[in-house]
Write a protein that holds these residues in place. Sequence first.
Motif, PDB file in Angstrom:
ATOM      1  N   ARG A 158      26.436 -17.740 -35.382  1.00 36.60           N
ATOM      2  CA  ARG A 158      25.602 -16.600 -35.018  1.00 36.60           C
ATOM      3  C   ARG A 158      24.155 -16.949 -35.200  1.00 36.60           C
ATOM      4  O   ARG A 158      23.778 -17.755 -36.046  1.00 36.60           O
ATOM      5  CB  ARG A 158      25.998 -15.365 -35.834  1.00 36.60           C
ATOM      6  N   ALA A 189      20.822 -14.821 -36.129  1.00 37.28           N
ATOM      7  CA  ALA A 189      20.663 -13.491 -36.720  1.00 37.28           C
ATOM      8  C   ALA A 189      19.208 -13.145 -37.024  1.00 37.28           C
ATOM      9  O   ALA A 189      18.819 -13.024 -38.176  1.00 37.28           O
ATOM     10  CB  ALA A 189      21.499 -13.409 -37.995  1.00 37.28           C
ATOM     11  N   PRO A 190      18.389 -12.977 -36.010  1.00 37.61           N
ATOM     12  CA  PRO A 190      16.983 -12.656 -36.284  1.00 37.61           C
ATOM     13  C   PRO A 190      16.809 -11.215 -36.735  1.00 37.61           C
ATOM     14  O   PRO A 190      17.626 -10.353 -36.405  1.00 37.61           O
ATOM     15  CB  PRO A 190      16.311 -12.857 -34.919  1.00 37.61           C
ATOM     16  N   SER A 191      15.755 -10.966 -37.491  1.00 37.16           N
ATOM     17  CA  SER A 191      15.391  -9.601 -37.842  1.00 37.16           C
ATOM     18  C   SER A 191      14.367  -9.143 -36.810  1.00 37.16           C
ATOM     19  O   SER A 191      13.382  -9.850 -36.582  1.00 37.16           O
ATOM     20  CB  SER A 191      14.757  -9.560 -39.231  1.00 37.16           C
ATOM     21  N   ASP A 214      19.567  -8.368 -37.338  1.00 35.34           N
ATOM     22  CA  ASP A 214      19.536  -7.948 -38.745  1.00 35.34           C
ATOM     23  C   ASP A 214      18.481  -6.857 -38.897  1.00 35.34           C
ATOM     24  O   ASP A 214      17.348  -7.121 -39.304  1.00 35.34           O
ATOM     25  CB  ASP A 214      19.213  -9.158 -39.642  1.00 35.34           C
ATOM     26  N   TYR A 245      19.648  -7.562 -46.734  1.00 39.46           N
ATOM     27  CA  TYR A 245      20.143  -8.615 -45.850  1.00 39.46           C
ATOM     28  C   TYR A 245      21.124  -9.564 -46.553  1.00 39.46           C
ATOM     29  O   TYR A 245      22.152  -9.950 -45.985  1.00 39.46           O
ATOM     30  CB  TYR A 245      18.942  -9.391 -45.283  1.00 39.46           C
ATOM     31  N   SER A 273      24.622  -9.659 -44.483  1.00 43.33           N
ATOM     32  CA  SER A 273      24.887 -10.910 -43.786  1.00 43.33           C
ATOM     33  C   SER A 273      26.255 -11.469 -44.192  1.00 43.33           C
ATOM     34  O   SER A 273      27.033 -11.927 -43.349  1.00 43.33           O
ATOM     35  CB  SER A 273      23.779 -11.901 -44.130  1.00 43.33           C
ATOM     36  N   ARG A 326      20.807 -22.254 -40.197  1.00 35.01           N
ATOM     37  CA  ARG A 326      19.574 -21.473 -40.324  1.00 35.01           C
ATOM     38  C   ARG A 326      18.510 -22.317 -40.995  1.00 35.01           C
ATOM     39  O   ARG A 326      18.707 -23.499 -41.274  1.00 35.01           O
ATOM     40  CB  ARG A 326      19.851 -20.198 -41.116  1.00 35.01           C
ATOM     41  N   HIS A 364      16.408 -20.667 -46.515  1.00 33.65           N
ATOM     42  CA  HIS A 364      17.561 -19.885 -46.977  1.00 33.65           C
ATOM     43  C   HIS A 364      18.469 -20.645 -47.949  1.00 33.65           C
ATOM     44  O   HIS A 364      19.533 -20.136 -48.308  1.00 33.65           O
ATOM     45  CB  HIS A 364      18.393 -19.426 -45.778  1.00 33.65           C
TER      46      HIS A 364
HETATM   47  N1  GLU Z   1      17.784 -12.252 -40.632  1.00 36.31           N
HETATM   48  C1  GLU Z   1      17.716 -13.494 -41.332  1.00 36.31           C
HETATM   49  C2  GLU Z   1      16.418 -14.194 -40.992  1.00 36.31           C
HETATM   50  O1  GLU Z   1      15.848 -13.914 -39.934  1.00 36.31           O
HETATM   51  C3  GLU Z   1      18.882 -14.334 -40.935  1.00 36.31           C
HETATM   52  C4  GLU Z   1      19.077 -15.562 -41.713  1.00 36.31           C
HETATM   53  C5  GLU Z   1      20.482 -16.066 -41.504  1.00 36.31           C
HETATM   54  O2  GLU Z   1      20.692 -16.723 -40.487  1.00 36.31           O
HETATM   55  O3  GLU Z   1      21.350 -15.748 -42.297  1.00 36.31           O
HETATM   56  O4  GLU Z   1      15.906 -14.968 -41.752  1.00 36.31           O
END
Ligand code: GLU
Length: 443
Positions: A4, A6-8, A40, A182, A186, A200, A204
């Motif tokens: 996936r 998963a942008p905010s 997200d 998050y 997540s 990612r 992270h």
């Molecule tokens: N929403 C998180 C971000 O933009 C996603 C990070 C992830 O891929 O878990 O940093």
Amino acid sequence: MKVRFAPSPTGWLHVGNARPALANWLEARKRGGTFTLRLDDTDTERSKPEYAQGIEEDLRWLGLDWDEFFRQSDRLERYAAAAEKLKKAGFLYPCLESEEELNFKREQRRKQGRAPIYDRGALKMTAEQLERALANGKQPYYRFKLNTRTVSWRDGVLGERNVKLPSLSDPVLIRADGSFLYTFTSVVDDLETGITHVIRGEDHVTNTGIQIDIIEALSGRPNRIHFAHMPLLTDAEGGQLSKRLGSISLRQFRRDGIEPEAITGYLAALGTSRDPVAGTPRDLIRDWDITRVSHSPARFDTKQLLALNRKHLHGLDFAAVRERLPEGADEAFWLAVRGNLDLLPEVRDWFDVARGDITVPEQPEERDLLRAALDALPPEPWDEATWPGWTAAVSGATGRKGKALFLPLRRALTGEEHGPDLKTFLPLIGRERAAVRLRRSIG
Ligand code: GLU
């Protein structure tokens, strides 16, 4: 395999997050997996619908498509159910300390030379104390009780990694207003939607240590999700890229006229030892290999991106750009000018030079040369033999050669010092315009 991105939706996509987006897509397409786009958006204050829409537009513009799509704000009851489960199992505990209290405690620990992490004071609260506080209208927030162990994993890019949980504060997973963070949502999604690989940014890595602990608490078994972290991008000087997010947003590049194939080609090769080659995501699948991405930060150099863009434009067929050319531009025009473009929008200026009315500089000092050129202008039809034949005649009449011959003519005909090969470009200008411009340049 299932991945996936998963942008905010709290800002526009930029090259820093487009890189993991592309990496996820390439992995999925290369290995016959599923690519999910997940928004997200549980931070309701910072998430904006226009950013959500912009993210989808920008991904499509890059050439990325997705097999599944969902937003976290549609799954709040799933997070509530998962939170209940963790509470029952004793992994989530209520806290009441205010921001000021926490700051004070952190300061105290620092003075004592201890790591400024949360002291788990809330765990010492008795049931009566908690009840009294709730009766007084206090709202608790919830922290996750981290294991006292070191979490290790074999990272798909970085190799062996570990995170010492005892050196971290228990993370807050539910805010006092009941909203989820998050870190938690997540994990719930990754588990419930069957994600097999999380790719990612390197920012992270600590999260991964924490999230593996949450994954194991929630699923009741050892983590099975593979993690891979892409090293951060720096600017050309090695500085933080995040300081200039506006200038590296996909929107801005699109507005500037950069081709998406230059961006995807550049991002796919960044941090590997390969030379970048422009291409659609589909073109890049064959050579993609995430294990070739280096552990160290990669430099994102706009100059290199521009050079790749230029190279890409120079090789593009008419069919590939036809719809984006000015009305009336034909293949001969495209082939004549493509080698002179840094960015496609510049084609407009060359179209005006070929077919429009432009101002050319007066060159009184070149009067004799330009007059001779005007007199020697051959009749139409014109073709690629016209320019060499004509300039040979002018040279014969004036004795001028090389730059002294060609530069004043180029200035008079195009208004520019540099530009397309006049052998192919002169026939596009045509006799009438050429004559007008030579007269104007004479003054
Ligand atoms: N929403 C998180 C971000 O933009 C996603 C990070 C992830 O891929 O878990 O940093």
